[in-house]
Scaffold this motif. Structure first.
Motif, PDB file in Angstrom:
ATOM      1  N   ALA A 141       5.642   4.845  11.517  1.00 30.06           N
ATOM      2  CA  ALA A 141       5.498   4.336  10.147  1.00 30.06           C
ATOM      3  C   ALA A 141       4.080   3.829   9.910  1.00 30.06           C
ATOM      4  O   ALA A 141       3.497   4.039   8.839  1.00 30.06           O
ATOM      5  CB  ALA A 141       6.510   3.216   9.896  1.00 30.06           C
ATOM      6  N   GLN A 142       3.492   3.194  10.930  1.00 30.40           N
ATOM      7  CA  GLN A 142       2.109   2.698  10.797  1.00 30.40           C
ATOM      8  C   GLN A 142       1.127   3.871  10.726  1.00 30.40           C
ATOM      9  O   GLN A 142       0.196   3.864   9.937  1.00 30.40           O
ATOM     10  CB  GLN A 142       1.786   1.772  11.978  1.00 30.40           C
ATOM     11  CG  GLN A 142       0.560   0.910  11.758  1.00 30.40           C
ATOM     12  CD  GLN A 142      -0.655   1.369  12.558  1.00 30.40           C
ATOM     13  OE1 GLN A 142      -0.520   2.082  13.542  1.00 30.40           O
ATOM     14  NE2 GLN A 142      -1.817   0.960  12.109  1.00 30.40           N
ATOM     15  N   ASP A 161       2.589   3.588   6.178  1.00 30.90           N
ATOM     16  CA  ASP A 161       3.620   2.747   5.566  1.00 30.90           C
ATOM     17  C   ASP A 161       3.475   1.281   5.980  1.00 30.90           C
ATOM     18  O   ASP A 161       4.000   0.395   5.314  1.00 30.90           O
ATOM     19  CB  ASP A 161       5.018   3.244   5.947  1.00 30.90           C
ATOM     20  CG  ASP A 161       5.274   4.664   5.445  1.00 30.90           C
ATOM     21  OD1 ASP A 161       4.617   5.063   4.469  1.00 30.90           O
ATOM     22  OD2 ASP A 161       6.127   5.342   6.042  1.00 30.90           O
ATOM     23  N   ASN A 174       1.746   6.791   9.542  1.00 30.08           N
ATOM     24  CA  ASN A 174       1.918   7.427   8.231  1.00 30.08           C
ATOM     25  C   ASN A 174       1.350   6.579   7.097  1.00 30.08           C
ATOM     26  O   ASN A 174       1.390   6.985   5.941  1.00 30.08           O
ATOM     27  CB  ASN A 174       3.399   7.703   7.949  1.00 30.08           C
ATOM     28  CG  ASN A 174       3.970   8.737   8.881  1.00 30.08           C
ATOM     29  OD1 ASN A 174       3.234   9.501   9.500  1.00 30.08           O
ATOM     30  ND2 ASN A 174       5.280   8.765   8.998  1.00 30.08           N
TER      31      ASN A 174
END
Length: 187
Positions: A144-145, A149, A147
């Motif tokens: 997520a980091q 986000d 990407n």
């Protein structure tokens, strides 16, 4: 600490399930005391279908080392007796015509130590399951980091939360294990 991140909440739920699975697994380890959960995995051939024993009979503990199985349908008494004899319990059922008694033998010191090792082994499997959940959670957070986000600071905060959730779960597993070991060693 209030957890709001869905990844961590999901992981916490999985860790709780791992703890519950550990408790079920430890319930199957005979500790020299009567415990109705010993019969949880026993199935009886009933009208051609394998049926869990705890759905066919009331299982009670009238004395510390005695399990009493009282079938709801008295005609199934012999089927239940055969299923108990065929099981890996190693306890001979005593049929009195209306119920079956299982007297749990006193454990030897050597057997207690073997069971304590088994408890530790099952416990370690529970910890491995929790660590696997943690690893998956960390991978998901890092993805997520990557990407975009999450910021690096958010990632660090979430990793701290993840570690706290993991530590709490491991602590619960240790407490469950200590309780079962005490039960096994004291009899």
């Amino acid at each position: 600490m209030k957890i709001t991140n869905p990844t961590i909440l999901e992981a916490q739920e999985k860790m709780t399930k791992a703890e519950q699975a550990l408790q079920r697994e430890l319930g199957n380890i005979r500790a020299g005391r009567a415990n109705a959960s010993l019969l949880n995995r026993i199935t009886v051939e009933y009208y051609g279908a394998p049926t869990p024993l705890n759905q066919m009979a009331q299982i009670s503990v009238p004395e510390a080392r005695v399990l009493m199985v009282t079938p709801y349908d008295k005609t199934s008494l012999n089927d239940i007796e055969h299923a108990l004899m065929a099981s890996d319990l190693g306890i001979a059922p005593m049929n009195d015509g209306s119920a079956i008694r299982l007297v749990i033998p006193q454990l030897t010191e050597e057997r207690r130590k073997e069971l304590a090792k088994q408890v530790k082994s099952v416990s370690e499997n529970g910890k491995i399951a929790v660590r696997n959940v943690r690893r998956d959670m960390m991978d998901s957070l890092k993805k997520a980091q990557k990407n975009g986000d999450l910021t690096e600071d958010e990632l660090r905060d979430l990793e701290d939360q993840a570690q706290k959730v993991t530590d709490a779960s491991i602590k619960n597993i240790d407490a469950i294990t200590a309780e079962k070991e005490k039960e096994v060693l004291e009899g």
